[in-house]
Scaffold this motif. Sequence first.
Motif, PDB file in Angstrom:
ATOM      1  N   UNK A   1       0.816  -1.218   0.000  1.00  0.00           N
ATOM      2  CA  UNK A   1       0.000   0.000   0.000  1.00  0.00           C
ATOM      3  C   UNK A   1       0.844   1.259   0.000  1.00  0.00           C
ATOM      4  N   UNK A   2       0.334   2.278  -0.680  1.00  0.00           N
ATOM      5  CA  UNK A   2       1.003   3.575  -0.713  1.00  0.00           C
ATOM      6  C   UNK A   2       0.628   4.447   0.472  1.00  0.00           C
ATOM      7  N   UNK A   3      -0.566   4.233   1.035  1.00  0.00           N
ATOM      8  CA  UNK A   3      -1.081   5.158   2.032  1.00  0.00           C
ATOM      9  C   UNK A   3      -1.263   4.568   3.409  1.00  0.00           C
ATOM     10  N   UNK A   4      -1.105   5.415   4.420  1.00  0.00           N
ATOM     11  CA  UNK A   4      -1.321   5.061   5.817  1.00  0.00           C
ATOM     12  C   UNK A   4      -2.315   6.058   6.403  1.00  0.00           C
ATOM     13  N   UNK A   5      -3.045   5.617   7.428  1.00  0.00           N
ATOM     14  CA  UNK A   5      -4.010   6.488   8.110  1.00  0.00           C
ATOM     15  C   UNK A   5      -3.823   6.310   9.613  1.00  0.00           C
ATOM     16  N   UNK A   6      -3.637   7.424  10.340  1.00  0.00           N
ATOM     17  CA  UNK A   6      -3.350   7.365  11.774  1.00  0.00           C
ATOM     18  C   UNK A   6      -4.619   7.054  12.580  1.00  0.00           C
ATOM     19  N   UNK A   7      -4.627   5.972  13.372  1.00  0.00           N
ATOM     20  CA  UNK A   7      -5.790   5.681  14.215  1.00  0.00           C
ATOM     21  C   UNK A   7      -6.118   6.852  15.141  1.00  0.00           C
ATOM     22  N   UNK A   8      -7.387   7.122  15.308  1.00  0.00           N
ATOM     23  CA  UNK A   8      -7.908   8.209  16.128  1.00  0.00           C
ATOM     24  C   UNK A   8      -7.531   9.596  15.586  1.00  0.00           C
ATOM     25  N   UNK A   9      -6.792   9.667  14.505  1.00  0.00           N
ATOM     26  CA  UNK A   9      -6.306  10.947  14.011  1.00  0.00           C
ATOM     27  C   UNK A   9      -5.194  11.537  14.864  1.00  0.00           C
TER      28      UNK A   9
END
Length: 270
Positions: A185-193
């Motif tokens: 994957x190219x993208x990551x998303x931070x849990x809880x922001x």
Amino acid sequence: MAAESSAHRADARSSRLRPHTRRQPWILTYHSVTDPSDDPYGITVSPARLDEQLSWLRSRRLTGVGVSELLRTGASKRRGLVGLTFDDGYADFLDEALPVLRKHGFRATVYVLPGRPGGVNEWDPLGPRKPLLTHEGVRRVAAAGMEVGSHGLYHRDLTGLSDEELRRETRDSRELIGDLTGSLPEGFCYPYGILDRRVTQAARSAGYGHACALTPGPLLSRFALPRTHISQADRGVRLWAKDLRHGLRQVAHPGAGSRTAAPVRAGGPR
């Protein structure tokens, strides 16, 4: 009936309003798509409301795409695109969200938790337990033409982890998703922001090309992309106002970078 007519008139007016000139691409944040009647966090939209929201985007000549596609597009063409993201990897994406996206010819990024295959949202103390995608479900999302990104392994606050735990959440989750889909994957998303400079650097070091936050403030960068939370309450005028607010927030943080190491926390308990 009068209230309903007023709402329809407001939506019609909003569809004629021009989008705000944005310094940063506009990325919308969804979570679960199902019955929103029991939703203490405001993260669930019904399939019918999702359909209405995507119709509103189309009325403004916006096409929904995944984040990587959005970022690869040149600035001149990007004005006609909006990023669509679905956090947490809920299993309802396949049966409820995907058919609506296909109806409109839209694409999206689904941020999954490969460490919790077929699990539930244990991190939410309130509200119903919702099933998460199995590993086979993640493969189906990718096979449907949607982008699969990482949300970490277990949905943990990354700022409180040791360096080794942080590497596992970022690097190991990327490798697991690559094994499942055949593509890292190219993208990551931070849990809880929740993020800080150490966490954004970990995402970069793990090999991601970008990472999404919610309201990153002065950490704004390709590894702290701002997004707009979308709820069941959002219709035409509210959507237009959120577009405008997104543009104004970027003006408030021109050239933002890594001026602070303090964690940035999104509003709300999630």
